[in-house]
Design an enzyme around this catalytic site. Sequence first.
Site, PDB file in Angstrom:
ATOM      1  N   GLY A  12      -6.033  10.037  -9.185  1.00 36.41           N
ATOM      2  CA  GLY A  12      -4.825  10.712  -9.643  1.00 36.41           C
ATOM      3  C   GLY A  12      -4.377  11.864  -8.766  1.00 36.41           C
ATOM      4  N   LEU A  87      -0.934  -5.509 -12.210  1.00 38.66           N
ATOM      5  CA  LEU A  87       0.414  -6.032 -12.007  1.00 38.66           C
ATOM      6  C   LEU A  87       1.273  -5.709 -13.238  1.00 38.66           C
ATOM      7  CD1 LEU A  87       2.009  -7.799  -9.965  1.00 38.66           C
ATOM      8  CD2 LEU A  87       1.441  -9.752 -11.407  1.00 38.66           C
ATOM      9  N   ASN A 102       6.965   2.626  -7.250  1.00 39.92           N
ATOM     10  CA  ASN A 102       5.575   2.611  -6.771  1.00 39.92           C
ATOM     11  C   ASN A 102       5.509   3.200  -5.370  1.00 39.92           C
ATOM     12  OD1 ASN A 102       2.764   1.900  -6.765  1.00 39.92           O
ATOM     13  ND2 ASN A 102       3.244   0.122  -5.482  1.00 39.92           N
ATOM     14  N   HIS A 104       3.145   2.707  -1.877  1.00 39.46           N
ATOM     15  CA  HIS A 104       2.117   1.886  -1.247  1.00 39.46           C
ATOM     16  C   HIS A 104       1.677   2.575   0.044  1.00 39.46           C
ATOM     17  CE1 HIS A 104      -0.191  -1.701  -0.526  1.00 39.46           C
ATOM     18  NE2 HIS A 104       0.213  -1.658   0.730  1.00 39.46           N
ATOM     19  N   ASP A 145       3.828  -5.111  -4.693  1.00 42.51           N
ATOM     20  CA  ASP A 145       4.346  -4.478  -3.461  1.00 42.51           C
ATOM     21  C   ASP A 145       5.550  -5.190  -2.867  1.00 42.51           C
ATOM     22  OD1 ASP A 145       2.124  -2.767  -3.693  1.00 42.51           O
ATOM     23  OD2 ASP A 145       0.873  -4.166  -2.579  1.00 42.51           O
TER      24      ASP A 145
HETATM   25  C1  GRF Z   1      -2.528   5.938  -3.201  1.00 45.42           C
HETATM   26  O1  GRF Z   1      -2.970   5.630  -1.920  1.00 45.42           O
HETATM   27  C2  GRF Z   1      -1.243   5.214  -3.493  1.00 45.42           C
HETATM   28  O2  GRF Z   1      -0.461   4.988  -2.353  1.00 45.42           O
HETATM   29  C3  GRF Z   1      -1.728   3.911  -4.023  1.00 45.42           C
HETATM   30  O3  GRF Z   1      -2.880   4.237  -4.767  1.00 45.42           O
HETATM   31  C4  GRF Z   1      -3.472   5.423  -4.260  1.00 45.42           C
HETATM   32  C5  GRF Z   1      -3.668   6.376  -5.390  1.00 45.42           C
HETATM   33  O4  GRF Z   1      -4.447   7.468  -5.019  1.00 45.42           O
HETATM   34  N1  GRF Z   1      -0.700   3.207  -4.722  1.00 45.42           N
HETATM   35  P1  GRF Z   1      -4.644   8.700  -6.018  1.00 45.42           P
HETATM   36  O5  GRF Z   1      -5.352   8.178  -7.246  1.00 45.42           O
HETATM   37  O6  GRF Z   1      -3.282   9.219  -6.334  1.00 45.42           O
HETATM   38  O7  GRF Z   1      -5.456   9.670  -5.248  1.00 45.42           O
END
Ligand code: GRF
Length: 195
Positions: A12, A87, A102, A104, A145
């Site tokens: 998080g 998903l 989202n 990625h 994605d």
């Molecule tokens: C991040 O790398 C984000 O791009 C991906 O999941 C990861 C989450 O990391 N979708 P965190 O839990 O926010 O540190």
Amino acid sequence: MIRLAIFASGTGSNAQKIIQYFEESDDVEISLIVSNKANAGVLNFAEHYDIPSMIIDRQFFYHTKQIVFELNHQSIDYIILAGFLWLIPSYLVKAFANKIINIHPALLPKYGGKGMYGLHVHDAVKKAGENKSGITIHYVNESYDDGAIIFQTSCEIYPEDLPTDIQKKVQILEHKYYPEIIEKIVLGEVKKRST
Ligand code: GRF
């Protein structure tokens, strides 16, 4: 107030940055945290910042549509995915059309799709010998994605960089850009561009 729900499965760190970014906002509020893991780090942030949270299981998420009722009941305007690994089911994509965002950790359309999360992404980027990676912020559709891209930015990769180094560089971009791009989207300052 524009009310956001953050969906997260893991540490998080992005959720934390988003929460902090909007803490003093007059326009945008993080109103709910949803997680599919009872021990997800994000739930500690929810507690710390006094944000209501909800833990969901597969049965509830995939075999009922109750979450739509719950989100509507809480007047949620947008769903922000921040490391949410499941998903998004079709009924939810439809109920929140162009309202699910989202991030990625790579430059889509490369290095996305099922199984492409965390270090798997950066391993693949490294193996392919890319000299740059970055982040993609996009709308969510029924495939992993795959939705329309809203924003991308990149960082350089040097030959000596390990996947963990790439991950660190990408994370800096995530933390810097995700909150401000979310703000622009929900305030209507970013228009969807086709992929
Ligand atoms: C991040 O790398 C984000 O791009 C991906 O999941 C990861 C989450 O990391 N979708 P965190 O839990 O926010 O540190």
